[in-house]
Design an enzyme around this catalytic site. Structure first.
Site, PDB file in Angstrom:
ATOM      1  N   GLU A  66       1.226  20.589   4.572  1.00 32.69           N
ATOM      2  CA  GLU A  66       1.513  22.030   4.603  1.00 32.69           C
ATOM      3  C   GLU A  66       1.665  22.531   6.033  1.00 32.69           C
ATOM      4  OE1 GLU A  66      -1.593  21.443   1.256  1.00 32.69           O
ATOM      5  OE2 GLU A  66      -0.890  20.401   3.061  1.00 32.69           O
ATOM      6  N   CYS A  89      -5.982  21.823   0.639  1.00 33.28           N
ATOM      7  CA  CYS A  89      -7.420  21.682   0.860  1.00 33.28           C
ATOM      8  C   CYS A  89      -8.019  23.017   1.282  1.00 33.28           C
ATOM      9  CB  CYS A  89      -7.704  20.606   1.901  1.00 33.28           C
ATOM     10  SG  CYS A  89      -7.097  20.990   3.558  1.00 33.28           S
ATOM     11  N   CYS A  98      -5.843  23.918   4.746  1.00 32.35           N
ATOM     12  CA  CYS A  98      -4.418  24.218   4.555  1.00 32.35           C
ATOM     13  C   CYS A  98      -4.240  25.515   3.784  1.00 32.35           C
ATOM     14  CB  CYS A  98      -3.734  23.072   3.819  1.00 32.35           C
ATOM     15  SG  CYS A  98      -3.625  21.564   4.805  1.00 32.35           S
ATOM     16  N   ALA A 167       1.378 -15.316  -8.265  1.00 35.92           N
ATOM     17  CA  ALA A 167       2.693 -15.891  -8.554  1.00 35.92           C
ATOM     18  C   ALA A 167       2.469 -17.148  -9.376  1.00 35.92           C
ATOM     19  CB  ALA A 167       3.438 -16.227  -7.267  1.00 35.92           C
ATOM     20  N   TRP A 183       6.404 -23.284  -1.835  1.00 32.74           N
ATOM     21  CA  TRP A 183       6.227 -21.904  -2.303  1.00 32.74           C
ATOM     22  C   TRP A 183       6.501 -21.852  -3.787  1.00 32.74           C
ATOM     23  CZ3 TRP A 183       3.915 -18.854   1.056  1.00 32.74           C
ATOM     24  CH2 TRP A 183       4.087 -19.070   2.406  1.00 32.74           C
ATOM     25  N   ARG A 197       1.348  -5.705   1.160  1.00 34.15           N
ATOM     26  CA  ARG A 197       0.229  -5.789   2.101  1.00 34.15           C
ATOM     27  C   ARG A 197       0.255  -4.631   3.091  1.00 34.15           C
ATOM     28  NH1 ARG A 197       0.236 -12.191   3.922  1.00 34.15           N
ATOM     29  NH2 ARG A 197      -0.594 -13.061   1.972  1.00 34.15           N
ATOM     30  N   GLU A 308      -5.553 -11.150  -3.672  1.00 34.76           N
ATOM     31  CA  GLU A 308      -4.619 -12.283  -3.640  1.00 34.76           C
ATOM     32  C   GLU A 308      -5.352 -13.597  -3.867  1.00 34.76           C
ATOM     33  OE1 GLU A 308      -1.579 -12.570  -0.755  1.00 34.76           O
ATOM     34  OE2 GLU A 308      -1.526 -10.435  -0.327  1.00 34.76           O
ATOM     35  N   SER A 316     -13.588 -12.995 -11.990  1.00 39.11           N
ATOM     36  CA  SER A 316     -14.784 -12.191 -11.722  1.00 39.11           C
ATOM     37  C   SER A 316     -14.443 -10.708 -11.668  1.00 39.11           C
ATOM     38  CB  SER A 316     -15.430 -12.633 -10.408  1.00 39.11           C
ATOM     39  OG  SER A 316     -15.920 -13.952 -10.487  1.00 39.11           O
TER      40      SER A 316
END
Length: 382
Positions: A66, A89, A98, A167, A183, A197, A308, A316
């Site tokens: 804002e 806010c 704001c 993957a 890969w 990432r 990852e 878990s």
């Protein structure tokens, strides 16, 4: 003067309202990966049907959306309508409220996509109304909530938003029988991972991944940043020569090790000497407690975590009900044998006990397919 209609009860949105809010959402996304622990916010100021100011929250500690839009508009903000993706806010944090900035600028109407759930910042809509400003809530709320899912999860669940990425081949393998995983997917999929990432506060892996791949866990994108790195290491086996300790483009690595009392003190001292932040947690099934680790990260103002890991740590997280989104890149390959899969451990004993995945989407990434969805966390764990 502002010619937008004033509403009693539920607002009636015009096509122009929706167009301006969509632009505000697009602006907000420009701050992705840079605003944490704050949310993504965009703002568009419109007067007499003409956009007079645009702004977005670019980074934590910087001007809010804002304020940036008001600075862009200057005197033209008086009498304008402000389209804001999150409720302005109403508190003094790193910056002033704001809501007060909008009042002082003389806007006449504020259209808000979603209310701010943060108890410390909420109340902006009420303050604006007290000042005689029309406030309309709920325009494109679903889109705005999706955009700020990490921030909203952090506030509501008091833990980071967890995005599990993996993957696998067509027969469900994340590596060959020897453990080789380079890969599984093609270059477009790997580029997507680096972009993901770059948008995440933290990347988490287990020691199995470190031993097998020795990953650097960096985001190799233009103007990218090095996210915080988290390693689940039950026995303090992480060595100080691991690649994830290496600086990236001049930025030192920020490494947190989640371990248990099974780790020798000498090993933990070695990790601390290497610069790691070591957290000794309760153990669950002999491994660091996932809920305890997420509680630590929440206290550190981590809003999003990209998981990852291999199958055991992923399991878990799933058993703890702590995966909010799952992304699996499916490669047109067959490995065969008994190699690793994305989720291991005991798992479901009956197909009827398997977790459902909602809102599944499929997106091509070169020759691979990206499957994304939301695990049903309300379902009782098998």
């Amino acid at each position: 003067m502002n010619d937008a209609p004033h509403h009693v009860g539920r607002p009636v949105w015009t096509p122009d309202d929706e167009q301006h809010m969509r632009e505000a959402l697009t602006l907000a996304d420009r701050g992705r990966g840079r605003t944490s622990p704050n949310p993504l916010v965009g703002c568009v100021l419109v007067r007499d049907g003409v956009v007079v100011g645009r702004g977005f929250h670019a980074h934590a500690g910087g001007p809010h959306a804002e304020v940036a839009a008001l600075a862009d508009a200057g005197p033209a903000a008086r009498g304008a309508t402000a389209y804001v993706t999150l409720e302005p806010c109403n508190h003094h944090g790193r910056t002033p409220p704001c809501s007060e900035a909008l009042i002082e600028a003389g806007v006449s109407r504020v259209v808000v996509a979603t209310e701010d759930p943060n108890p410390a910042a909420t109340g902006g809509s009420g303050r604006l109304r007290e000042a005689g400003i029309t406030v309309d809530l709920g325009l494109l709320a679903t889109e705005a909530e999706h955009q700020n899912e990490a921030f909203l999860t952090s506030v509501s669940k008091r833990r980071p938003f967890v995005h599990f990425k993996s993957a696998m081949t067509l027969d469900g393998k994340i590596a060959s029988g020897s453990g080789d995983a380079r890969w599984v997917t093609g270059e477009p999929a790997r580029a997507w991972v680096h972009a993901l990432r770059n948008e995440s506060d933290t990347i988490a892996v287990g020691m199995g991944t470190v031993r097998q791949d020795d990953p650097a866990l960096t985001a190799r994108v233009p103007n990218g940043r090095t996210p915080t790195k988290v390693v689940f290491d039950t026995r303090g086996e992480l060595g100080p020569d691991a690649r994830l300790f290496e600086p990236f483009e001049g930025t030192p690595a920020d490494v947190h090790v989640m371990t248990t009392e099974a780790a020798p003190q000498e090993a933990l001292k070695t990790l601390q000497a290497a610069g790691a932040h070591v957290h000794v947690l309760p153990s669950v099934d002999g491994r660091p407690s996932v809920p305890a680790a997420l509680e630590v990260l929440h206290r550190l103002e981590v809003r999003s975590l990209l998981l990852e890991s291999g199958g055991r740590l992923a399991s878990s997280f799933l058993q703890a009900g702590a995966i909010d989104r799952i992304s699996i890149v499916l490669a047109p390959k067959l490995v065969g044998g008994s190699a690793s899969t994305p989720f291991e451990g005991a798992g479901a004993m009956r197909m009827a006990d398997a977790w459902g995945v909602r809102d599944l989407t499929v997106t091509p990434l070169g020759e691979d397919l990206l499957l994304q969805g939301t695990p049903d966390l309300n379902q009782e764990a098998p």
